[in-house]
Design a protein around this motif. Structure first.
Motif, PDB file in Angstrom:
ATOM      1  N   LYS A   9      12.252  -9.321  -5.676  1.00 42.96           N
ATOM      2  CA  LYS A   9      12.062  -8.203  -4.957  1.00 42.96           C
ATOM      3  C   LYS A   9      13.218  -7.466  -4.663  1.00 42.96           C
ATOM      4  O   LYS A   9      13.084  -6.258  -4.953  1.00 42.96           O
ATOM      5  N   SER A  12      13.924  -5.417  -7.773  1.00 48.11           N
ATOM      6  CA  SER A  12      12.764  -4.231  -7.940  1.00 48.11           C
ATOM      7  C   SER A  12      13.166  -3.136  -7.174  1.00 48.11           C
ATOM      8  O   SER A  12      13.065  -2.040  -7.586  1.00 48.11           O
ATOM      9  N   CYS A 101       2.150  -5.467  -4.170  1.00 48.65           N
ATOM     10  CA  CYS A 101       1.443  -5.989  -5.444  1.00 48.65           C
ATOM     11  C   CYS A 101       0.413  -6.903  -4.576  1.00 48.65           C
ATOM     12  O   CYS A 101       1.077  -7.831  -3.718  1.00 48.65           O
ATOM     13  N   THR A 106       5.396  -7.872  -3.883  1.00 48.43           N
ATOM     14  CA  THR A 106       6.546  -7.022  -4.300  1.00 48.43           C
ATOM     15  C   THR A 106       6.241  -5.396  -3.992  1.00 48.43           C
ATOM     16  O   THR A 106       5.225  -5.102  -4.340  1.00 48.43           O
ATOM     17  N   MET A 108       6.577  -1.540  -4.368  1.00 47.00           N
ATOM     18  CA  MET A 108       6.981  -0.598  -5.596  1.00 47.00           C
ATOM     19  C   MET A 108       6.218   0.832  -5.244  1.00 47.00           C
ATOM     20  O   MET A 108       5.635   0.871  -4.498  1.00 47.00           O
ATOM     21  N   THR A 112       2.472   3.055  -9.722  1.00 48.99           N
ATOM     22  CA  THR A 112       2.985   2.188 -10.911  1.00 48.99           C
ATOM     23  C   THR A 112       1.954   1.150 -11.116  1.00 48.99           C
ATOM     24  O   THR A 112       1.127   0.866 -10.551  1.00 48.99           O
ATOM     25  N   CYS A 115       3.022  -4.421 -11.810  1.00 47.37           N
ATOM     26  CA  CYS A 115       4.240  -4.963 -11.158  1.00 47.37           C
ATOM     27  C   CYS A 115       5.258  -5.398 -12.046  1.00 47.37           C
ATOM     28  O   CYS A 115       5.255  -6.111 -12.798  1.00 47.37           O
ATOM     29  N   SER A 117       7.540  -7.178 -11.076  1.00 43.59           N
ATOM     30  CA  SER A 117       7.997  -8.487 -10.675  1.00 43.59           C
ATOM     31  C   SER A 117       7.218  -9.574 -11.342  1.00 43.59           C
ATOM     32  O   SER A 117       7.683 -10.745 -12.104  1.00 43.59           O
ATOM     33  N   MET A 122      -1.942  -3.173 -11.369  1.00 44.15           N
ATOM     34  CA  MET A 122      -2.040  -2.608 -10.090  1.00 44.15           C
ATOM     35  C   MET A 122      -3.497  -2.046  -9.924  1.00 44.15           C
ATOM     36  O   MET A 122      -4.043  -1.275 -10.831  1.00 44.15           O
TER      37      MET A 122
END
Length: 156
Positions: A9, A12, A101, A106, A108, A112, A115, A117, A122
């Motif tokens: 995380k 990211s 996510c 995570t 973001m 996006t 993910c 990570s 998504m």
């Protein structure tokens, strides 16, 4: 392994910050180059105006209008570039909408597709809007065509 998830995380978040700073620097460099190009045009016009004045001793001043128009146009473009750069800077300083996510949590940037990570896809805003409905029968939030609370069919 919670420590690896936390590290993932953090990495990211660092990557997202790096991307944001890179975008800001690229925009700033682009504006600086455009302004420099316009300043070179102004210098050329000034030089040509000086040569014209020297060779004609300032007679027929209407001939100088072309040079003055070039300078005015370049100054106007420089103002526009600076305004656009300021607007972009203001927009960049706005907080970027973030999403979590659904698979690993995570955070973001919104929009996006996967993910960074865990690689999970998504959900798109259209899917989220289509799947989340209020059941007219019991008022619960439904995530599909049927209510998970009462089993009633949920209309779109």
């Amino acid at each position: 392994m919670p420590i690896l998830n936390d590290l993932s995380k953090k990495l990211s978040e660092v990557a997202q910050t790096t991307v944001q700073v890179s975008r800001e620097l690229a925009g700033s460099a682009k504006a600086t180059l455009a302004i420099s190009a316009e300043e070179r045009e102004i210098e050329k016009a000034y030089r040509a105006l000086g040569q014209w004045y020297y060779s004609t001793k300032g007679e027929n001043p209407e001939e100088a209008a072309e040079f003055m128009e070039t300078v005015d146009t370049s100054l106007r473009k420089i103002r526009e570039i600076r305004q656009e750069a300021e607007a972009a800077k203001t927009a960049a300083s706005q907080p970027v909408p973030m999403i979590a996510c659904p698979a690993c949590g995570t955070m973001m940037e919104e929009g996006t597709r996967f993910c960074p990570s865990c690689g999970a896809m998504m959900p798109t805003p259209e899917i989220i809007q289509r799947e989340e409905r209020i059941c007219q029968n019991c008022g619960a939030l439904a995530h599909g065509p049927y209510c998970s609370q009462c089993g009633a069919r949920v209309e779109p």
